[in-house]
Design a protein around this motif. Sequence first.
Motif, short mmCIF file in Angstrom:
data_model
loop_
_atom_site.label_atom_id
_atom_site.label_comp_id
_atom_site.label_asym_id
_atom_site.label_seq_id
_atom_site.Cartn_x
_atom_site.Cartn_y
_atom_site.Cartn_z
N PHE A 2 44.64 46.38 18.80
CA PHE A 2 43.58 45.41 18.50
C PHE A 2 42.56 45.44 19.61
N TYR A 3 41.29 45.56 19.27
CA TYR A 3 40.29 45.46 20.32
C TYR A 3 39.11 44.62 19.86
N GLY A 4 38.49 43.95 20.80
CA GLY A 4 37.36 43.10 20.48
C GLY A 4 37.04 42.20 21.65
N PRO A 5 35.88 41.54 21.62
CA PRO A 5 35.49 40.68 22.73
C PRO A 5 36.40 39.46 22.85
N PRO A 6 36.40 38.78 24.01
CA PRO A 6 37.26 37.61 24.18
C PRO A 6 36.85 36.47 23.23
N GLY A 7 37.86 35.72 22.83
CA GLY A 7 37.58 34.58 21.96
C GLY A 7 37.27 34.96 20.53
N ALA A 8 37.61 36.18 20.15
CA ALA A 8 37.30 36.60 18.78
C ALA A 8 38.46 36.31 17.83
N GLY A 9 39.67 36.21 18.36
CA GLY A 9 40.81 35.90 17.50
C GLY A 9 41.86 37.00 17.44
N LYS A 10 41.87 37.86 18.43
CA LYS A 10 42.87 38.93 18.44
C LYS A 10 44.29 38.37 18.51
N LYS A 11 44.49 37.50 19.49
CA LYS A 11 45.81 36.97 19.72
C LYS A 11 46.29 36.14 18.54
N THR A 12 45.38 35.36 17.98
CA THR A 12 45.74 34.56 16.83
C THR A 12 46.23 35.44 15.69
N LEU A 13 45.51 36.52 15.45
CA LEU A 13 45.91 37.44 14.39
C LEU A 13 47.27 38.05 14.68
N ILE A 14 47.47 38.43 15.93
CA ILE A 14 48.74 39.08 16.28
C ILE A 14 49.91 38.12 16.08
N MET A 15 49.73 36.88 16.55
CA MET A 15 50.83 35.92 16.41
C MET A 15 51.12 35.64 14.94
N ALA A 16 50.05 35.53 14.16
CA ALA A 16 50.25 35.29 12.73
C ALA A 16 50.96 36.48 12.09
N LEU A 17 50.61 37.66 12.55
CA LEU A 17 51.25 38.87 12.03
C LEU A 17 52.74 38.88 12.35
N LEU A 18 53.07 38.50 13.58
CA LEU A 18 54.48 38.47 13.97
C LEU A 18 55.25 37.48 13.11
N ARG A 19 54.60 36.37 12.85
CA ARG A 19 55.24 35.37 12.02
C ARG A 19 55.48 35.90 10.62
N GLN A 20 54.49 36.62 10.13
CA GLN A 20 54.63 37.22 8.82
C GLN A 20 55.80 38.21 8.79
N MET A 21 55.98 38.92 9.89
CA MET A 21 57.05 39.92 9.95
C MET A 21 58.42 39.29 10.07
N PHE A 22 58.53 38.33 10.98
CA PHE A 22 59.86 37.86 11.34
C PHE A 22 60.13 36.42 10.93
N GLY A 23 59.18 35.79 10.27
CA GLY A 23 59.39 34.41 9.88
C GLY A 23 59.32 33.49 11.07
N ASN A 24 59.92 32.33 10.94
CA ASN A 24 59.77 31.30 11.98
C ASN A 24 60.36 31.69 13.32
N SER A 25 61.27 32.65 13.30
CA SER A 25 61.94 32.97 14.56
C SER A 25 60.96 33.52 15.59
N ALA A 26 59.82 34.03 15.11
CA ALA A 26 58.83 34.58 16.04
C ALA A 26 58.24 33.49 16.93
N GLU A 27 58.39 32.23 16.51
CA GLU A 27 57.78 31.17 17.30
C GLU A 27 58.70 30.62 18.37
N LYS A 28 59.98 30.89 18.20
CA LYS A 28 60.91 30.40 19.22
C LYS A 28 60.90 31.38 20.37
N VAL A 29 60.02 31.12 21.30
CA VAL A 29 59.92 32.06 22.42
C VAL A 29 60.46 31.43 23.68
N LYS A 30 60.97 32.25 24.56
CA LYS A 30 61.31 31.72 25.86
C LYS A 30 60.63 32.56 26.95
N VAL A 31 60.20 31.84 27.97
CA VAL A 31 59.51 32.51 29.06
C VAL A 31 60.54 32.94 30.08
#
Lengths: 162, 354
Positions: free
Chosen positions: B39-68
């Motif tokens: 993914f490439y594009g200027p900051p604040g365009a929505g890259k990360k949002t798209l990626i996170m939504a994509l992960l959710r689409q792939m793995f369901g809710n478990s993609a949101e349970k993250v640990k640092v």
Amino acid sequence: MSSRILYICKEEGLNLDSEALSTLGSISQGDLRRAITYLQSAARLFGSSISLKDLISVSRVIPTEVVQAFLATCKSGNFDSANKEVNDFIAEGYPVSQFLTQLFEAIVEADDISDEQKARISKKLGEADKCLVDGADEYLQLLDVCTSTKCLSTSVRGVPTV
Amino acid sequence: MLWVDKYRPKTLDQITVHEDVAQNLKKLVTEQDCPHLLFYGPPGAGKKTLIMALLRQMFGNSAEKVKVENRTWKVDAGSRSIDIELTTLASANHIEMSPSDAGFQDRYVVQEIIKEMAKNRPIDTKGKKGFKVLLLNEVDKLSREAQHSLRRTMEKYSAYCRLILCCNSSSRVIEAIRSRCLNVRINAPNEEQIVRALDFISKKEDLQLPSGFAARIAEKSNRNLRRAILSLETCRVQQYPFSSKQTIPPMDWEEYISEIASDIMKEQSPKRLFQVRGKLYELLINCIPPEIILKRLLYELLKKLDAELKLEVCHWAAYYEHRMRLGQKAIFHLEAFVAKFMSVYKAFLIATFG
């Protein structure tokens, strides 16, 4: 090359018209692996019927209209409109290194620029490309190219050569 | 919670700005297989949002349970072993990190750590997804060597590991990586889309938004949606109900740079240069990246200049930014730019007014 592409299309059941096929040849610059990658990406994203536009959008190539519009602004000699054009270009997220290549082609083909100016602009493009490879900022480099192209093609006042 | 996070679209269907991209990504994932993505594009365009939504689409809710996880890795680098500290964000199916945080040691991160992660197959109880996802941020900041090692990793473990790369400038990513990924360009939302997003948020927050006001925020945001939402929230804190003439506070560092610019315009002398140096230092210690300082300074200076000089100043800005990238200490090059500008400007003044 096109026979190989057509073979793949047949095997995978893809529908590729002749216009898209010739575009595929030009955007991949004769690189068969790249051509196949583009084809596969387009097929994944847009389904089995692939048009020219789909190929352009997966391939990082910048639409010709954008390049021409940019060149026209460069020639117009108005700094502020050029600056705005550069800003918009960056915001659209087009890759600048790719753009320089396409701009180069457009300039070589242009009829209203003299050979000497073409040579000077090409030199500038080469320098900017090196800077980009070194990791310089895209906005500043593009602006520099844009302004010096303008200077050179209208020969108002040359930016000092370094 | 900041509005930026609160109203971030969670699924591909909710995405409003890049609907077409989101739908295409959805198609991509439903076919079970997924290529490497860039993914490439200027900051604040929505890259990360798209990626996170994509992960959710792939793995369901478990993609949101993250640990640092903040972990120190011992890496064997030839004769000696070095410690690398790295923060990762991981769920059961994906790991997110910014390998460029390791600075000049990023090569080892890619070679050792990423390789190790890629090697481990995910434990798959239900036998569904046979691959896991490595999400790498800021790949354009990686060194050449690191990028080349990344390429090897991509090829070698492509059977059960997918990479999602995220960067601002795809010119800095080597061709070998670009040609192995499906490139997704994310353009910045235009002002109209930003206005729509701001309207949406104010409706949810039950705010009265005067019509011209959203447009003004959008204009100031420089097509950066995140920034637009942040300034809306700042304005909300400052004064509510909104008036359409309310001022939108600029960032403080921007104000500071505009001060520097007017300092430079007022006087061109070694003494002034010395004062400017102090101010530039101040910005640098506050962690404003030098190239941002230079760009903003150029922007401020251009506002005040005659058309004739603008071209030359742009050229020098590009020149010194490039040198800054090659060199070590940013302050030298920033100062060189200021000095150069002063000399050009003074020469211009003398030539015009004698």
